[in-house]
Scaffold this motif. Structure first.
Motif, PDB file in Angstrom:
ATOM      1  N   PRO A 168      19.816   5.926  18.307  1.00  0.00           N
ATOM      2  CA  PRO A 168      21.353   6.296  18.770  1.00  0.00           C
ATOM      3  C   PRO A 168      21.804   7.128  17.948  1.00  0.00           C
ATOM      4  O   PRO A 168      22.379   6.795  16.612  1.00  0.00           O
ATOM      5  CB  PRO A 168      21.567   5.665  19.792  1.00  0.00           C
ATOM      6  CG  PRO A 168      21.152   4.859  19.742  1.00  0.00           C
ATOM      7  CD  PRO A 168      20.133   4.194  18.676  1.00  0.00           C
TER       8      PRO A 168
ATOM      9  N   ARG B  10      12.719  -3.820  20.032  1.00  0.00           N
ATOM     10  CA  ARG B  10      12.334  -3.360  20.080  1.00  0.00           C
ATOM     11  C   ARG B  10      13.646  -2.775  21.248  1.00  0.00           C
ATOM     12  O   ARG B  10      12.809  -3.267  22.488  1.00  0.00           O
ATOM     13  CB  ARG B  10      11.227  -2.994  19.959  1.00  0.00           C
ATOM     14  CG  ARG B  10      10.708  -2.251  18.437  1.00  0.00           C
ATOM     15  CD  ARG B  10       8.877  -2.566  18.517  1.00  0.00           C
ATOM     16  NE  ARG B  10       8.924  -1.024  18.359  1.00  0.00           N
ATOM     17  CZ  ARG B  10       7.743  -0.138  19.526  1.00  0.00           C
ATOM     18  NH1 ARG B  10       7.329  -1.227  20.377  1.00  0.00           N
ATOM     19  NH2 ARG B  10       7.863   1.139  19.425  1.00  0.00           N
ATOM     20  N   VAL B  11      14.232  -1.413  21.127  1.00  0.00           N
ATOM     21  CA  VAL B  11      14.520  -0.535  22.632  1.00  0.00           C
ATOM     22  C   VAL B  11      13.802  -0.216  23.405  1.00  0.00           C
ATOM     23  O   VAL B  11      13.002   0.270  22.833  1.00  0.00           O
ATOM     24  CB  VAL B  11      15.868   0.185  22.510  1.00  0.00           C
ATOM     25  CG1 VAL B  11      16.792  -0.028  21.625  1.00  0.00           C
ATOM     26  CG2 VAL B  11      14.939   1.056  21.232  1.00  0.00           C
ATOM     27  N   HIS B  12      13.558   0.270  24.603  1.00  0.00           N
ATOM     28  CA  HIS B  12      12.500   0.083  25.531  1.00  0.00           C
ATOM     29  C   HIS B  12      12.855   1.961  25.584  1.00  0.00           C
ATOM     30  O   HIS B  12      11.460   2.566  26.296  1.00  0.00           O
ATOM     31  CB  HIS B  12      12.742  -0.522  26.995  1.00  0.00           C
ATOM     32  CG  HIS B  12      11.967   0.354  27.871  1.00  0.00           C
ATOM     33  ND1 HIS B  12       9.983  -0.055  28.294  1.00  0.00           N
ATOM     34  CD2 HIS B  12      12.281   1.367  28.541  1.00  0.00           C
ATOM     35  CE1 HIS B  12       9.697   0.398  29.168  1.00  0.00           C
ATOM     36  NE2 HIS B  12       9.939   1.005  29.333  1.00  0.00           N
ATOM     37  N   ALA B  13      13.720   2.689  24.794  1.00  0.00           N
ATOM     38  CA  ALA B  13      13.176   3.659  24.598  1.00  0.00           C
ATOM     39  C   ALA B  13      12.455   4.254  24.387  1.00  0.00           C
ATOM     40  O   ALA B  13      12.001   5.358  24.233  1.00  0.00           O
ATOM     41  CB  ALA B  13      14.502   4.491  23.588  1.00  0.00           C
TER      42      ALA B  13
ATOM     43  N   LEU C 219      10.410   6.311  26.045  1.00  0.00           N
ATOM     44  CA  LEU C 219      10.517   6.876  27.082  1.00  0.00           C
ATOM     45  C   LEU C 219      10.740   8.497  26.340  1.00  0.00           C
ATOM     46  O   LEU C 219      10.148   9.089  25.177  1.00  0.00           O
ATOM     47  CB  LEU C 219      12.228   7.705  27.708  1.00  0.00           C
ATOM     48  CG  LEU C 219      12.726   6.317  28.039  1.00  0.00           C
ATOM     49  CD1 LEU C 219      13.994   5.519  27.742  1.00  0.00           C
ATOM     50  CD2 LEU C 219      11.921   5.907  29.305  1.00  0.00           C
TER      51      LEU C 219
ATOM     52  N   GLN D 135      13.913  11.828  30.445  1.00  0.00           N
ATOM     53  CA  GLN D 135      14.053  10.517  30.362  1.00  0.00           C
ATOM     54  C   GLN D 135      15.347  10.005  29.922  1.00  0.00           C
ATOM     55  O   GLN D 135      15.800   9.265  30.218  1.00  0.00           O
ATOM     56  CB  GLN D 135      12.801   9.844  30.584  1.00  0.00           C
ATOM     57  CG  GLN D 135      12.028   9.835  31.469  1.00  0.00           C
ATOM     58  CD  GLN D 135      10.758   9.482  31.622  1.00  0.00           C
ATOM     59  OE1 GLN D 135       9.861   9.046  30.020  1.00  0.00           O
ATOM     60  NE2 GLN D 135       9.929   9.232  32.394  1.00  0.00           N
ATOM     61  N   TYR D 136      14.903  10.077  28.310  1.00  0.00           N
ATOM     62  CA  TYR D 136      16.204   9.006  28.110  1.00  0.00           C
ATOM     63  C   TYR D 136      17.379   9.712  27.659  1.00  0.00           C
ATOM     64  O   TYR D 136      18.575   9.016  28.660  1.00  0.00           O
ATOM     65  CB  TYR D 136      16.270   9.524  25.784  1.00  0.00           C
ATOM     66  CG  TYR D 136      16.823   8.858  25.438  1.00  0.00           C
ATOM     67  CD1 TYR D 136      16.342   7.470  24.222  1.00  0.00           C
ATOM     68  CD2 TYR D 136      17.894   9.304  24.495  1.00  0.00           C
ATOM     69  CE1 TYR D 136      16.859   6.886  23.959  1.00  0.00           C
ATOM     70  CE2 TYR D 136      19.312   8.567  23.816  1.00  0.00           C
ATOM     71  CZ  TYR D 136      18.618   7.038  23.617  1.00  0.00           C
ATOM     72  OH  TYR D 136      19.385   6.207  22.921  1.00  0.00           O
TER      73      TYR D 136
END
Lengths: 522, 522
Positions: free
Chosen positions: A189, A468-471, A474, A478-479
């Protein structure tokens, strides 16, 4: 004391129990230039810890010298490019960034830059072809049964090969253009309001116009990513970002000494200064003879061997006017104005010099490796940036109060002399350099050990997908919850509309009735 | 081996060189209940490492027992609340969450919950008044010349006192409602598309409707924050979030074993399991006598002493039907259906039992401390959540495959028996528990050492402001670059409008001319 002991015990137990008993089998993607300098200390340490390290090396590498050490295995591959073609591109890039750019308008710069980037990509693809299209090599790699692929993603294709070989992937990266790979592929991010994109020369403290610029930079620099996807399309996988995004760990070669504090995610580890080490004593009498005034260390990095005669003379006469002795790494023609206090060398032990107690300042082109050595030893800097990330790097150090920035093509003898005197005599520069050094050293684990820890971690856990992020799963809308916002907004609008309609209906019915009553009354 | 040694040497050098030679002077904000259980191991270690620890303690504390250890200094303060009033509120909360809630509709739940929260806030304020309005105490604290204030922000006011005393502030926090403090005050980035808000019982993998819910949760739970600001207004500072946001380090008591991977920032450190420690051998013959079947450990936490007779009997008869022996911590009336395999205790050495090789499962109410002990030792769980964060905690462990969840008020004897049998006989639960345990242990530094490192770090650097993101200085619309977007959008609109106007003007001129020509031709 107890914490230290407990800590070592814990690391020991973890490592011994979980896999370092059996040495791992590590494949390393090729790198070049200063990137190889960063990779080597990690590889040396991995070998020290009993792992087998195999380095993929182009046969005509400009920097990787197969014969220099026999501690690694080398797996060479052929690239259908002559050494001359590679050297020419390098020369061309340097010439563009150092001299031509100053005489161009924005459109010309953009076009020329795109052209160079395109050739670079084409060459990178030829390198990748050298690996992917060699059946012998690919079979050998498959039979190698590697536990891990370690790569600097600036040299493309490692993610694709990791996918084919089905081995975990660890990236070691300084940055990608506009942080596109970290942001788009790694899901790091990066709010554009306080995270300046790479190469933007902005800091985390931006006013409105700078934030607009940062936003625009982040969008315009999509082009390289487009090239990138295009390149990958040529080599069978159309999902460059997706395969990159499957990397288990990203070792980022900065830290909060050099970088601005920013959000990150669990599989991003900040190992800035991974190549730094304590200084060894110097045999050099020249340094000792400098007396109280001390010395100044001056180098323009491994890529630049010489500058124009005029600039050389200008610099030399500035150096001649300072009370310090100067150790200058320079391969060009000896300037006529060279002072008695300045000594020119083909090569200098840069780290040992920066760590010497007599060193007062470091004149640098602003490569990350040199800057990190200066931060490690707490030396203030005079920056003369030239190309790539150098101007941006020096903005970081300047923002943190440990550097003054000069422009090679526009500075005068007096400018340079004053700049050197300023960082030496104005105590705040030394204090800032020492503060950065303190931040660098005062962390739970030295960067090299942290890098090794996460490389071994990935091997013993056969990946690190749980970090790992679930992003990754997406879409962009959606994110940012844009679909949710749109949905809720339409509900609000619908309710409002219904309310207005009902009101107006009631109002009309009411009026009509009144009208009728009135008419009746008439 | 070498890494471990080098690591301990480095930590040793850093710590010795930078301040642990002189013991620090640490003030600790009061905590209660399980929060005190988390705080104590940190304080014990700080004392072991030569620091002086002073704990602020309400005179009528329900949990902090001044006489229990003389290793800390205690600074007690008076609260204008009777012990009865505090106990009543606690009882009322438990009753509401355990029994009343199931018979209420949403509106009733919301109103009752708000009511309880309001009283809790009022009581918290009385605690704060006990410190702030006591001139003697405040003078004593000022004269104490503390190097640091360590606080669990769930017990409000520490940030205000840190500000008044002008000392660095370190938070130790499990979570705030909807992560409001972390998000709004700490600037922790939390994209609502894959970061479920606290208490939402959602995971990082959400479908559209769950993402809508998560978004709504994040908004509706603003209320407590409003109360909070309101409370602060009463006590002179209207900027609750601003003072909280000045905390140097946030020690968050989770990690990626229990929590879903998410973005964070450099001054947020994840120390989940800070209170965990290896098991001590058990003198208990009961455990040894369990044979191959092993034992099941069962506790409902420190707040719940008993449940209804009916539920007690139901649970006891389920336990009687499993082949394991059961160690049950329970202070209520002995159930009639108690089997020969079940033994009831007033208190159990929970950690030592969970670490025993014969332990097959853990029946838990889902408090974070117990869950973390089970994760530490790799024990699968049957969760019977009751209130606060317990349902949400257990969703985490279930999502990671190491728990089955039951509902106290709706489960039958068979449900519970089957659930226990499932987590014991279905190997995937044990495997998941062991995987979480591996993630827990396999990190660069054990959580307790990491917590101590950052507390000492903050002391020796007199704060850690260089780890704070610049986002603290931005408004919400600046943070999301909404002003930049609005600006760029208006430029695009303006240009489009100008373009359309110009086109239509040209078109009209053209038509007019044609018209004139036509008319002339006619």
């Amino acid at each position: 004391m107890e914490l230290g002991l407990r800590l070592s015990l814990c690391v020991l137990l973890t490592l011994c129990a979980a896999g370092s008993a059996r040495g791992g089998n590590i494949l390393v993607w090729y790198t070049e230039g200063s990137h190889w300098i960063n990779m080597k200390p990690m590889l040396e340490t991995l070998v020290d810890r009993g792992h087998q390290v195999t380095v993929l090396t182009p046969e005509k590498s400009l920097y990787m010298n197969i014969s220099e050490t026999s501690r690694f295995h080398y797996e060479s591959f052929d690239v259908s490019l002559s050494r001359k073609e590679m050297e020419d591109l390098l020369e061309e890039s340097i010439r563009f960034f150092m001299y031509e750019m100053d005489q161009m308008n924005y459109l010309q710069i953009f076009l020329r830059f795109s052209e160079i980037m395109k050739i670079e990509m084409q060459y990178s693809l030829l390198y990748l072809d050298g690996v992917l299209k060699s059946e012998t090599l690919m079979n050998k790699l498959k039979e190698g049964k590697y536990d891990l692929l370690l790569a600097d993603p600036l040299f493309p294709g490692s993610d694709l090969v990791a996918e084919i070989l089905d081995v975990p992937l660890v990236f070691s990266l300084r940055f990608s253009i506009a942080h596109n790979w970290e942001r788009k592929c790694g899901q790091l991010p990066s709010p554009l309001s306080f995270v300046p994109v790479a190469l933007s020369k902005l800091t985390d403290k931006m006013d409105f116009s700078e934030r607009v610029l940062n936003f625009l930079f982040s969008q315009t620099t999509y082009c390289p990513l487009l090239f990138w996807t295009h390149c990958y399309a040529l080599t069978s996988s159309p999902y460059a970002c997706e395969t990159m995004g499957r990397a288990d760990i990203w070792l980022i070669r900065t830290y909060w000494d050099f970088d601005y504090p920013r959000p990150f995610i669990p599989n991003f580890k900040y190992i800035g200064g991974v190549h730094c080490r304590p200084a060894k004593p110097l045999p050099e009498e020249f340094v000792q003879s400098s007396g109280d005034a001390g010395i100044v260390v001056f180098t323009m990095g491994s890529l630049i061997h010489n500058i124009t005669t005029e600039r050389g003379n200008m610099i030399a006469s500035a150096l001649a006017q300072i009370p310090q002795k100067v150790v200058w790494r320079y391969k060009g023609e000896k300037p006529k104005t060279l002072g008695a206090n300045t000594k020119i060398y083909d090569w200098i032990p840069q780290n040992d010099l920066l760590g010497h107690p007599k060193t007062r300042a470091f004149i640098t082109h602003g490569g990350t490796n040199g800057i990190y050595e200066a931060i490690y030893h707490g030396v203030p800097m005079v920056g003369i940036p030239m190309f790539a990330d150098q101007p941006d790097n020096l903005v970081h150090v300047k923002a943190k109060g440990a550097a003054v920035i000069m422009e090679l093509n526009f500075m005068t003898t007096e400018d340079l002399r004053d700049a050197i005197n300023t960082v030496i005599t104005n105590k705040t520069y030394k204090e800032s350099a020492l503060r950065l050094s303190m931040i660098h050293h005062d962390r739970p684990m030295p960067p090299l050990d942290e890098a090794i820890f996460w490389i071994e971690y990935t091997m013993r856990n056969n990946g690190a997908k749980h970090l790992r992020v679930h992003a990754h799963e997406l879409t962009w809308y959606q994110y940012y919850s844009l679909d949710v916002l749109a949905f809720l907004l339409s509900i609000v609008l619908l309710v409002t509309l219904l309310f207005i309609k009902t009101c107006s209906f009631c109002f009309q019915t009411c009026c009509n009735r009144k009208g009728k009553t009135k008419r009746k009354a008439e």
